[in-house]
Write an enzyme that holds these catalytic residues in place. Structure first.
Site, short mmCIF file in Angstrom:
data_model
loop_
_atom_site.label_atom_id
_atom_site.label_comp_id
_atom_site.label_asym_id
_atom_site.label_seq_id
_atom_site.Cartn_x
_atom_site.Cartn_y
_atom_site.Cartn_z
CG ASP A 1 -2.11 -1.55 1.21
OD1 ASP A 1 -2.13 -1.40 0.42
OD2 ASP A 1 -2.30 -1.23 2.43
NE ARG B 1 -16.77 -7.59 -22.98
CZ ARG B 1 -16.76 -8.68 -23.17
NH1 ARG B 1 -15.81 -9.45 -23.15
NH2 ARG B 1 -17.53 -9.83 -23.40
CG MET C 1 -5.30 -5.13 -2.57
SD MET C 1 -4.75 -6.55 -1.98
CE MET C 1 -5.80 -7.99 -1.09
N GLY C 2 -5.22 -0.98 -2.12
CA GLY C 2 -4.03 -0.27 -1.19
C GLY C 2 -5.11 0.40 -0.40
NE ARG D 1 -18.20 -9.75 -19.48
CZ ARG D 1 -19.02 -9.09 -20.47
NH1 ARG D 1 -19.64 -8.05 -19.77
NH2 ARG D 1 -19.72 -9.78 -21.29
NE ARG E 1 -0.63 -9.42 0.76
CZ ARG E 1 -1.73 -9.74 1.53
NH1 ARG E 1 -2.68 -8.86 1.66
NH2 ARG E 1 -2.28 -11.00 2.45
O1 F6P Z 1 -2.32 -4.07 3.75
C1 F6P Z 1 -1.74 -4.99 2.83
C2 F6P Z 1 -3.60 -5.30 2.09
O2 F6P Z 1 -3.18 -5.88 0.65
C3 F6P Z 1 -4.36 -4.24 1.61
O3 F6P Z 1 -4.00 -3.54 0.63
C4 F6P Z 1 -5.60 -4.90 1.92
O4 F6P Z 1 -6.74 -5.07 1.63
C5 F6P Z 1 -5.45 -6.12 3.02
O5 F6P Z 1 -3.61 -6.29 2.93
C6 F6P Z 1 -5.90 -7.31 2.40
O6 F6P Z 1 -6.06 -8.40 3.78
P1 F6P Z 1 -6.27 -10.00 3.95
O7 F6P Z 1 -4.79 -10.61 3.02
O8 F6P Z 1 -5.91 -9.88 4.84
O9 F6P Z 1 -7.17 -9.60 3.15
#
Ligand code: F6P
Length: 346
Positions: free
Chosen positions: A127, A162, A169-170, A270, A279
């Protein structure tokens, strides 16, 4: 010295590179390294492994964390701080290196400030929202994945005329959405920090299509608050689910954005929610290099007996800032950048 190390919170690419770099530097200086498993939980519950050359060899390029991770924290109260101290005493640990984001650093700060534990923090999170540092390990890798996803979505969007909505995320910070949106050529960038409505998003898309484009890309940060001038989201319930730190579990806002955009523009739309793909996998070269700099710096602080610090990037420099700087609100995209972001839309 005997130095402990843990990785806490959500994982990200580059954690193993930090472990590897701390280990090499510490060994060079004649110290031993002990890994605690599952973040603070491993210290609370006394789960550790000696980090030997055999275990650490070749992990620089590996995603995830060989130490595993969890959101558990000594700052969650009870007898946890005492258990942390007892475990570290039992293993004759002289200092603890804590690799984590905001939640994990809260534990590090509490253990340092309230219990005198010699800690050094290393910042990581995709993030990039940890106060005190301009860059965290993991962000660059997630950014590369999100940008590649937008590149890929652009070509399939074009083939089918489309609109593609891609959610990244973030949490409450729009760094990933902003930087991937700009790099990946998104036509609309919805950040948690900006108050853009879906009607504005739809009108940007309609204008593009009136000018001859037949497809569009929208990137939305998962923490974007649904905004509509015409009440399109009235009656939607907020998610009740909380994560290990007590924050709402995010994800899915793009579904509502897509439905509204389709309704407002009439274009087939979509959704792609990138989720944990961001991650996983190996760190980028930039993340490996940042992890190496941070890891070496953390090991040097410990060697020199400097504690209560976060290793941070400030400008182009790697420096030590007080752990207290990690307290407070998440580091979000500042208002000065909103105009720049708008300039890339459409
Ligand atoms: O803080 C890192 C993060 O990947 C966020 O971007 C996301 O909202 C959260 O963790 C997701 O967490 P989890 O792995 O518990 O679903």
């Amino acid at each position: 010295m005997r130095i402990g190390i843990l990785t806490g919170g959500g994982d990200c690419p580059g954690l193993n590179a930090v472990i590897s770099s701390v280990a090499r530097r510490s060994w060079d200086r004649g110290h031993e390294l002990v890994g605690f498993k599952y973040g603070w939980r491993g210290v609370i519950q006394d789960q550790s492994i000696p980090l030997t050359r055999d275990i650490v060899r070749g992990i620089m390029r590996e995603g995830g964390t060989i130490l595993r991770s969890s959101g558990e924290n000594p700052s969650h109260g009870g007898d946890r701080p005492a258990r942390v101290l007892a475990t570290l005493q039992r293993h004759e640990i002289d200092a603890l290196i804590v690799v984590g984001g905001e939640g994990t650093m809260r534990g590090a700060l509490e253990m340092w400030r309230d219990h005198g534990l010699p800690v050094v923090g290393v910042p990581k999170t995709i993030d990039n929202d940890l106060p005190g540092t301009q860059m965290t390990v993991g962000f660059d890798s997630a950014l590369a994945i999100a940008t590649e996803a937008l590149d890929r979505l652009a070509t399939t969007a074009e083939s089918h005329d489309r609109v593609m909505v891609c959610e990244v995320m973030g949490r409450t910070a729009g760094w990933l959405a902003m930087e991937s949106g700009i790099a990946g050529g998104a036509d609309v960038i919805l950040l948690p920090e900006m108050d853009l409505t879906v009607e504005e998003a739809a009108s940007i898309i309609k204008r593009r299509h009136a000018e001859g484009r037949n497809s569009s890309l929208i990137v939305v940060g998962e923490g974007y608050t649904l905004r509509s001038d015409t009440g399109l989201f009235d009656g939607l319930e907020e998610s009740e689910q909380l994560d290990a730190y007590g924050y709402p579990r995010l994800g899915g806002v793009s579904q509502h954005v897509a439905r509204a955009v389709e309704e407002l523009t009439g274009y087939e739309t979509r959704v792609t929610i990138l989720g944990h793909v961001q991650r996983g996998g190996p760190p980028t070269a930039r993340d490996r290099s940042l992890a190496a700099q941070f890891g070496v710096f953390a090991a040097d602080l410990v060697h020199d007996g400097v504690f209560g610090k976060l290793v941070a990037q400030v400008g182009q420099d790697v420096v030590a800032v007080p752990l207290e700087e990690t307290e407070g609100d998440a580091r979000v995209v500042p208002e000065e950048l909103f105009d720049t972001v708008r300039g890339f839309m459409g």
